[in-house]
Scaffold this active site. Structure first.
Site, mmCIF file in Angstrom:
data_model
loop_
_atom_site.group_PDB
_atom_site.id
_atom_site.type_symbol
_atom_site.label_atom_id
_atom_site.label_comp_id
_atom_site.label_asym_id
_atom_site.label_seq_id
_atom_site.Cartn_x
_atom_site.Cartn_y
_atom_site.Cartn_z
ATOM 1 N N ALA A 37 -24.160 66.752 -13.116
ATOM 2 C CA ALA A 37 -23.924 64.677 -13.223
ATOM 3 C C ALA A 37 -23.919 64.777 -10.948
ATOM 4 O O ALA A 37 -22.911 65.390 -10.397
ATOM 5 C CB ALA A 37 -23.423 64.020 -13.784
ATOM 6 N N MET A 38 -23.885 63.073 -10.825
ATOM 7 C CA MET A 38 -23.509 62.996 -9.921
ATOM 8 C C MET A 38 -22.818 61.458 -10.108
ATOM 9 O O MET A 38 -23.318 60.606 -10.694
ATOM 10 C CB MET A 38 -24.761 62.414 -8.912
ATOM 11 C CG MET A 38 -24.406 62.157 -7.365
ATOM 12 S SD MET A 38 -22.754 63.202 -6.591
ATOM 13 C CE MET A 38 -22.092 61.245 -5.515
ATOM 14 N N ASN A 92 -22.238 58.332 -8.745
ATOM 15 C CA ASN A 92 -23.143 57.291 -8.062
ATOM 16 C C ASN A 92 -22.272 56.077 -8.052
ATOM 17 O O ASN A 92 -22.537 55.576 -9.165
ATOM 18 C CB ASN A 92 -24.275 57.414 -8.440
ATOM 19 C CG ASN A 92 -25.036 58.053 -6.914
ATOM 20 O OD1 ASN A 92 -24.443 58.648 -6.284
ATOM 21 N ND2 ASN A 92 -26.111 59.090 -7.718
ATOM 22 N N HIS A 145 -15.521 62.792 -16.628
ATOM 23 C CA HIS A 145 -15.784 63.429 -15.734
ATOM 24 C C HIS A 145 -16.050 62.261 -14.681
ATOM 25 O O HIS A 145 -15.343 61.893 -13.445
ATOM 26 C CB HIS A 145 -16.156 64.997 -15.236
ATOM 27 C CG HIS A 145 -15.661 65.544 -13.472
ATOM 28 N ND1 HIS A 145 -14.456 66.337 -13.207
ATOM 29 C CD2 HIS A 145 -15.532 65.191 -12.150
ATOM 30 C CE1 HIS A 145 -13.987 66.183 -11.884
ATOM 31 N NE2 HIS A 145 -15.325 65.732 -12.010
ATOM 32 N N GLU A 146 -17.141 62.123 -15.111
ATOM 33 C CA GLU A 146 -18.171 61.116 -13.602
ATOM 34 C C GLU A 146 -16.931 59.415 -14.035
ATOM 35 O O GLU A 146 -16.985 58.686 -12.897
ATOM 36 C CB GLU A 146 -19.688 60.601 -14.465
ATOM 37 C CG GLU A 146 -20.058 62.344 -14.152
ATOM 38 C CD GLU A 146 -19.542 63.390 -12.383
ATOM 39 O OE1 GLU A 146 -19.502 62.780 -11.418
ATOM 40 O OE2 GLU A 146 -19.944 64.243 -12.936
#
Length: 678
Positions: free
Chosen positions: A325-326, A328, A351-352
């Protein structure tokens, strides 16, 4: 709390307010070739055209800048060999505020490159107001170049000006082009960008350092029927023009400018959240996350202050997405295979969500201190999880930047003696530093200011509180959190592992078969396989019995489980299950799942098998990943030898592992030892 204008007059005051002190230059970043310390970047505008058939992106970039001192000789930006620069121009902005940017796109012509590029006709005389600038591109590192643009000599300090760059980007490490056959729906081409940590210099020329933040806007043209999304607070689609407009109103670093386009459809999952996915995945993604994201956002707001990004949307990407995951802003990118595991999905999305405060709002100023984002986000992730669900199983995740950073943040929370009081500190820390970039000293100074009683414990408070040892000493964490709450989950795992290492084997297999691991949580099964991996190579009769007991069951589980079992198969040269390794590598195209298997396969007798599978599947791999696997398989072939691709396969420049999210240095490192050259 709404930000207040720094030039607000005191009650009854008539005189003009004093000019605020000049903004300090950003921290020096050794991973950046740019002259970011000489300029203040106010805003950047992107005009982009996506050309999937040519696998290229045409761009026009406008940088709105101020020089920090008079007459700088050149503007130096981070770039990449994948960028073909066509022109550079200088323009002074008009005295009146400029209207919103509009873009004119020309269709690609039949002639040789460069192809037509997006234009910026903000005013009828826009082109005549521009002066051409000389530029040159020089080598910098194996992950980027240095672009120097010569500036007019009469440029004054703090005087706004614009630099306009026109370019095309082809086979860039940051821009991943997928043909329809590499998507789940096999219907339309797909493209996404991945900027973390220093890849976006191949997306557009920039100050590619987390120390520099600015707002941005973009206009994007894509083929008909392709949905375009960006990490922006506002977006719209003008059907009559066939273009998408985006605007990010909060300053972000270059690596958080992200784009995705493909056969994507939305579904609301909360009052400020929706998921985007290919049509065949949409119902699954919606059912697994409906109502949950709002619950996590609300909990995080209670702990760390208002969510400042407006929307929190999630887009599920095809298997080629290189990491899990990222974060953004406004649009988390996440690999679709995570939908196979409810537990990993929950932990990764939380977490994101935590990164919205720690990482996106308050950012590490250099990549050497990436733990400031990941350690704090991991701590916040576990506080959100604990406040929402109680017992927290996520301690079984183990990546250095996350875990050692988390242990240090946990140590700070224990020094103040009260997790709720530490939450209050983190809330104040975010409020003070939001939309800026920080170094470790900023965190420590804020911590000691918030808890003055800790400052008074020692004359040399940093030595007394062991901050220097945490930051600079190698080895395991100086203190570890109490994980006793998770013992009910880990105890049966450890018992089964110990059983498989006991003798005689026939009794072991009989007893083990009575333990139903299908009822275990994903983290328990992962831990069990990790313990077996740590003990490999195992006796061949043990591996045979393990396969007889578990292979078919594990084969039906999610990718996080299957990758561990298949690594066990490879490390123990267990040939009967090699067909499962082949099937896995034929279906998985993400770096996180392919690289570990190829690394294990290339070290022993199974290397010919690895070469065979690679040559059969390389056409479906991203060029950067294909190049990395070529290098892995080339090891041991002799001095100067290099594995080459099959005829017709694309070649690409090398990309360091960390640039694509590979964060696996061991715990013998200090918190400051992780950097982009790792």
């Amino acid at each position: 709390m709404a930000a207040q204008c720094c030039c607000r007059k005191a009650p009854g005051a008539e005189a003009a307010p004093a000019r605020p002190p000049p903004e300090p230059p950003p921290a020096l970043d050794v991973a950046s070739a740019s002259s970011a310390q000489l300029f203040r970047l106010r805003h950047l505008q992107l005009g982009l055209e996506l050309r999937p058939e040519a696998r290229e992106l045409a761009g026009c970039l406008v940088l709105e800048l101020c020089a920090r001192r008079p007459a700088p000789r050149a503007l130096v930006l981070d770039a990449h060999p994948a960028l073909r620069l066509h022109s550079a121009a200088f323009r002074r902005p008009a005295a009146d505020p400029e209207p919103p940017c509009a873009f004119a796109f020309a269709a690609p012509g039949p002639g040789p490159p460069p192809p037509p590029l997006p234009a910026f006709p903000e005013a009828p005389d826009a082109e005549s107001a521009c002066s051409p600038l000389a530029f040159r591109v020089d080598p910098f590192t194996d992950y980027g170049s240095s672009l120097s643009v010569t500036l007019p000599p009469e440029l004054l300090a703090h005087q706004p000006f614009q630099v306009i760059l026109r370019y095309t980007s082809v086979d860039a490490p940051a821009v991943w082009w997928l043909g329809p056959e590499l998507t789940y729906g096999h219907a339309k081409p797909f493209v996404f960008t991945q900027g973390h940590s220093v890849c976006n210099r191949s997306f557009f020329p920039c100050f590619d350092t987390p120390a520099v933040k600015c707002t941005y806007s973009a206009v994007v043209k894509a083929p008909a029927g392709v949905q375009v999304l960006m990490s922006a607070t506002r977006s719209s689609f003008l059907e009559e023009e066939g273009v998408y407009h985006f605007h990010m109103e909060h300053p972000v670093p270059a690596y958080l400018v992200a784009l995705v386009a493909g056969d994507l459809q939305p579904a609301d999952i909360g009052p400020r959240s929706r998921v985007w996915a290919e049509p065949c995945l949409l119902s699954t993604a919606t059912s697994k996350l409906s109502g949950m994201v709002e619950q996590w956002l609300t909990t995080a707001e209670r702990l760390y202050g208002p969510y400042m990004w407006g929307r929190y949307d999630i887009v599920f990407l095809p298997p080629s997405f290189p990491i899990v995951a990222m974060e953004n802003p406004c649009l988390t990118f996440i690999i679709s295979s995570i939908l196979e595991s409810d537990e990993f999905l929950v932990i990764d999305v939380i977490h994101e969500v935590a990164h919205s405060w720690f990482g996106n709002a308050v950012t590490n100023a250099t990549w050497e201190e990436m733990w400031l984002s990941e350690g704090l986000a991991t701590y916040a992730q576990r506080r959100i999880t604990t406040e929402t669900y109680g017992v927290n199983p996520s301690h079984l995740m183990n990546l250095f930047t996350y875990e050692k950073g988390y242990c240090f943040v946990y140590y700070l929370s224990q020094l103040c003696g009260d997790p709720q009081h530490f939450d209050d500190f983190l809330r104040a820390y975010v409020e003070k530093y939001k939309f800026s970039s920080v170094v470790a000293q900023d965190l420590l100074d804020s911590f000691l200011s918030f808890f003055p009683e800790l400052r008074e414990q020692s004359v040399d408070c940093r030595a007394g509180l062991e901050f220097e040892r945490w930051l600079n000493a190698t080895g395991p964490p100086l203190a570890e959190p109490d994980l006793s709450q998770g013992s009910s989950l880990t105890r049966p795992v450890e018992a089964l592992f110990q059983l498989w290492t006991a003798e005689p084997l026939d009794q072991v297999a009989a007893t083990a078969s009575t333990i139903d691991i299908s009822k275990w949580r994903t983290f328990q099964t992962a831990l069990f396989l990790d313990r077996l991996l740590d003990g490999s190579p195992l006796p061949q009769e043990v591996v045979t019995s393990l396969s007889q007991c578990y292979s078919s069951l594990l084969d039906s589980m999610n990718a996080e489980i299957r990758i561990r079992w298949l690594q066990l198969v490879v490390r123990n040269d267990y040939y009967p299950d090699l067909h499962r390794v082949r099937r896995f590598l034929e279906s998985q195209m993400s770096r996180m799942y392919t690289i570990p298997l190829y690394e294990d396969l290339s070290t022993g007798a199974l290397k010919p098998f690895a070469l065979e599978v690679f040559y059969q599947t390389q056409g479906r791999l991203h060029p950067n990943l294909r190049r990395t696997i070529q290098q892995i398989l080339s090891q041991g072939l002799g001095p100067g030898a290099e594995l080459t691709a099959e005829p017709g396969a694309e070649r690409d420049t090398d990309t360091p592992a960390l640039l694509l999210g590979d964060e696996t240095p061991g715990t013998a490192l200090s918190l400051r030892d992780v950097n982009v050259s790792a």
